[in-house]
Design a protein around this motif. Structure first.
Motif, short mmCIF file in Angstrom:
data_model
loop_
_atom_site.label_atom_id
_atom_site.label_comp_id
_atom_site.label_asym_id
_atom_site.label_seq_id
_atom_site.Cartn_x
_atom_site.Cartn_y
_atom_site.Cartn_z
N ILE A 1 0.81 -1.23 0.00
CA ILE A 1 0.00 0.00 0.00
C ILE A 1 0.84 1.27 0.00
CG2 ILE A 1 -1.99 -1.11 1.10
CD1 ILE A 1 -1.09 0.39 3.72
N TRP A 2 2.16 1.13 0.21
CA TRP A 2 3.00 2.34 0.29
C TRP A 2 4.46 1.95 0.16
CZ3 TRP A 2 6.77 4.00 3.85
CH2 TRP A 2 7.09 5.38 3.83
N SER A 3 5.24 2.79 -0.48
CA SER A 3 6.69 2.57 -0.46
C SER A 3 7.41 3.92 -0.56
CB SER A 3 7.12 1.63 -1.60
OG SER A 3 7.15 2.31 -2.82
N PHE A 4 8.65 3.92 -0.09
CA PHE A 4 9.42 5.17 -0.05
C PHE A 4 10.90 4.79 0.01
CE2 PHE A 4 11.12 9.12 1.74
CZ PHE A 4 10.35 10.08 1.11
N GLU A 5 11.74 5.66 -0.54
CA GLU A 5 13.17 5.37 -0.52
C GLU A 5 13.91 6.44 0.26
OE1 GLU A 5 16.09 3.24 -3.76
OE2 GLU A 5 14.08 3.88 -4.33
N VAL A 6 14.73 5.99 1.20
CA VAL A 6 15.55 6.92 2.00
C VAL A 6 17.02 6.54 1.80
CG1 VAL A 6 13.76 7.32 3.73
CG2 VAL A 6 15.33 5.41 4.04
N GLY A 7 17.92 7.14 2.60
CA GLY A 7 19.33 6.73 2.56
C GLY A 7 19.47 5.34 3.17
N ASP A 8 20.70 4.85 3.29
CA ASP A 8 20.93 3.51 3.86
C ASP A 8 20.23 3.39 5.21
OD1 ASP A 8 22.41 3.10 1.65
OD2 ASP A 8 24.35 2.93 2.65
N LEU A 9 19.43 2.33 5.35
CA LEU A 9 18.54 2.18 6.50
C LEU A 9 19.27 1.57 7.70
CD1 LEU A 9 15.50 2.50 7.27
CD2 LEU A 9 15.20 0.12 6.57
N GLU A 10 19.07 2.18 8.87
CA GLU A 10 19.65 1.65 10.11
C GLU A 10 18.61 0.96 10.99
OE1 GLU A 10 22.92 1.76 11.33
OE2 GLU A 10 23.46 2.35 9.30
N TRP A 11 17.42 1.55 11.09
CA TRP A 11 16.35 0.95 11.91
C TRP A 11 14.98 1.43 11.44
CZ3 TRP A 11 13.45 4.61 14.56
CH2 TRP A 11 14.06 5.86 14.79
N LEU A 12 13.97 0.66 11.82
CA LEU A 12 12.60 0.92 11.39
C LEU A 12 11.69 0.55 12.54
CD1 LEU A 12 11.06 1.62 8.69
CD2 LEU A 12 10.92 -0.84 8.27
N GLU A 13 10.76 1.43 12.90
CA GLU A 13 9.88 1.14 14.04
C GLU A 13 8.52 1.80 13.86
OE1 GLU A 13 9.84 2.19 18.74
OE2 GLU A 13 11.34 0.80 18.05
N TRP A 14 7.47 1.08 14.25
CA TRP A 14 6.12 1.64 14.23
C TRP A 14 5.84 2.41 15.52
CZ3 TRP A 14 2.79 1.71 10.21
CH2 TRP A 14 2.97 0.79 9.17
N HIS A 15 4.99 3.39 15.40
CA HIS A 15 4.46 4.11 16.57
C HIS A 15 3.65 3.11 17.41
CE1 HIS A 15 1.90 6.95 18.79
NE2 HIS A 15 2.82 7.88 18.51
N PRO A 16 3.68 3.22 18.75
CA PRO A 16 3.01 2.21 19.60
C PRO A 16 1.49 2.23 19.53
CG PRO A 16 3.94 3.97 20.96
CD PRO A 16 4.44 4.20 19.57
N CYS A 17 0.86 3.29 19.01
CA CYS A 17 -0.61 3.30 18.99
C CYS A 17 -1.22 4.02 17.79
CB CYS A 17 -1.16 3.88 20.29
SG CYS A 17 -0.32 5.35 20.84
N ALA A 18 -0.47 4.16 16.69
CA ALA A 18 -1.01 4.81 15.49
C ALA A 18 -0.31 4.26 14.25
CB ALA A 18 -0.79 6.33 15.59
N PRO A 19 -0.96 4.38 13.06
CA PRO A 19 -0.31 3.90 11.83
C PRO A 19 0.75 4.90 11.35
CG PRO A 19 -2.46 4.78 11.30
CD PRO A 19 -2.32 4.89 12.80
N VAL A 20 1.77 5.06 12.17
CA VAL A 20 2.86 6.01 11.90
C VAL A 20 4.17 5.23 11.97
CG1 VAL A 20 4.11 8.01 12.83
CG2 VAL A 20 1.60 8.02 12.75
N LEU A 21 5.01 5.41 10.95
CA LEU A 21 6.25 4.64 10.83
C LEU A 21 7.45 5.56 10.96
CD1 LEU A 21 7.30 1.75 10.08
CD2 LEU A 21 7.27 2.50 7.69
N LEU A 22 8.45 5.13 11.71
CA LEU A 22 9.69 5.91 11.87
C LEU A 22 10.87 5.10 11.36
CD1 LEU A 22 7.76 6.86 14.44
CD2 LEU A 22 9.80 8.20 14.97
N ALA A 23 11.86 5.82 10.82
CA ALA A 23 13.07 5.16 10.32
C ALA A 23 14.28 6.05 10.59
CB ALA A 23 12.94 4.89 8.82
N GLY A 24 15.41 5.40 10.89
CA GLY A 24 16.68 6.12 11.07
C GLY A 24 17.63 5.72 9.96
N THR A 25 18.39 6.70 9.44
CA THR A 25 19.25 6.41 8.29
C THR A 25 20.71 6.76 8.55
OG1 THR A 25 18.72 8.58 7.34
CG2 THR A 25 17.38 6.72 6.61
#
Length: 416
Positions: free
Chosen positions: A154-178
């Motif tokens: 349903i969704w895709s996105f490209e960032v720099g080299d990925l270090e970590w990926l985590e969902w928000h604990p109570c919402a459809p919100v995604l976080l990533a560190g690069t």
């Protein structure tokens, strides 16, 4: 004694010696060996001191020991990450070197969704808080979100080299560190985006705090930042003398998010008060050098940290194989649990004082933090365990290994 005449060989005409074969020095055949052994005086096997010797059968049995209930073998390369679905704990997602992630059922290993289209090893794969979505991220920075029920991307996105990926604990919100130091935050599936920028060094680890309003992020230069997710500004920055002197490797928060524990390649773990941003304590074990380390500068890196939910205890896992259990209130070292190999990860059980560790020797071990004793160990992998997770009831562990397999272990304990 001169044997030259005796051993002289008569040559005819222009013949020359190419090779002399001594017929007495040929390789001994099986019969010769049997004859030789016939002269050996064997002791009575009952009295033989065979301590320390293993029969071939015993060695094979040890190599083939597999305590797992189920083995997932669909990956064709190392399995880097594993995550359970938080809603039911009945599904698991694994990501691998084969540029794929699989969502499969814990009970029978049946594939429910194959996440394809990645361009590099899938190193991050996680379920959203309600288990309706799964995010997969590869090393190159391509992130995809899939709807589990319909099996569609349903969704895709490209960032720099990925270090970590985590969902928000109570919402459809995604976080990533690069790799470039950015932390990204997206609403899914709309893709509304916010970035939290800092110095150009890797954002090596990150976690959204339980209140869902703040995130704590560790960086390659040893800095720890707490971000306000709504405003987009930093609330606290921990660096310098109080902070880490090496790259952050891991972090964890306690149940209410008031305390954060960080681990670093500098060989120490730091306890931070999230309200004030102050470092309350620093933890490291003597010895300092990782096992097998040739470089004297190389310290004993902290690989994993965690808080016990039911007792004031914390656990710190070191690369050289020490699991250290500290008393949170006094900061005193309670137990040193020594492993035969480097520790990759630790995880506390949800509602007990048992902490589990996965190791470079491919073994999963359970430790009682009150006594410091090992409760049980589970074997089955033929290479290091790179990631593992335990369900809420602490009845099942799922491991991901360099041997291209993920395994499901049933955790049996006498007190259950």
């Amino acid at each position: 004694m001169d044997n030259t005449e005796e051993n002289a060989i008569e040559l005819h005409g222009d013949e020359e010696i190419i090779e002399v074969i001594d017929l007495n020095e040929t390789e001994p055949g099986p019969d010769d060996l049997a004859d030789d052994l016939g002269d050996v005086d064997f002791e009575d096997p009952g009295n033989a001191d065979d301590e320390g010797w293993e029969t071939e059968d015993e060695m094979e049995a040890e190599a083939e020991q597999d305590d797992s209930e189920l083995t997932f073998s669909k990956h064709t390369g190392s399995v880097f990450c594993v995550s359970l679905d938080p809603a039911t704990n009945s599904m698991v997602v694994t990501g691998g070197e084969d540029d794929k992630a699989y969502v499969w059922r814990v009970s029978d290993g049946e594939v429910l969704l194959e996440c394809t289209g990645h361009k590099d090893s899938v190193t991050c794969a996680v379920f959203s808080h309600d288990s309706s979505l799964v995010a997969s991220g590869d090393m190159s920075g391509l992130i995809k979100v899939w709807k589990v029920e319909t099996k569609e991307e349903i969704w895709s996105f490209e960032v720099g080299d990925l270090e970590w990926l985590e969902w928000h604990p109570c919402a459809p919100v995604l976080l990533a560190g690069t790799d470039d130091g950015n932390v990204w935050m997206w609403k899914i599936p709309s893709g509304d985006c916010k970035t939290f920028q800092s110095s150009a060094c890797q954002a090596t680890c990150g976690k959204v705090l339980p209140d869902g309003k703040r995130a704590v992020v560790g960086y390659e230069d040893g800095t720890v930042r707490m971000w306000d997710l709504k405003q987009g500004n930093t609330i606290h920055v921990i660096k310098g003398q109080d902070g880490h002197q090496g790259s952050l490797t891991c972090l964890a928060c306690n149940k209410d998010g008031s305390l954060v524990l960080t681990g670093s390649m500098d060989g120490s773990a730091k306890l931070i008060n999230m309200a004030t941003g102050k470092v309350l304590g620093s933890f490291s074990v003597e010895g300092g050098k990782a096992k097998g380390s040739k470089d004297e500068e190389e310290t004993n890196s902290v690989e994993s940290v965690g808080f016990c939910n039911i007792l004031p205890l914390i656990a710190v896992a070191y690369l050289e194989g020490t699991l250290a259990i500290y008393d949170l209130s006094t900061q005193v070292l309670r137990h040193r649990c020594q492993h035969e190999a480097g520790i990759v990860q630790l995880q506390w059980e949800e509602s007990s004082s048992v902490v589990s560790t996965s190791c470079l020797d491919g073994t999963l071990r359970l430790w009682d933090a009150r006594s410091g004793n090992m409760v049980s160990e589970y074997r089955g992998h033929t290479a290091e365990i790179l990631d593992f997770t335990i369900n809420r009831e602490a009845s099942v562990a799922i491991t991901a290994s360099e041997d291209n397999q993920a395994k499901v272990f049933c955790l049996q304990r006498p007190d259950r």
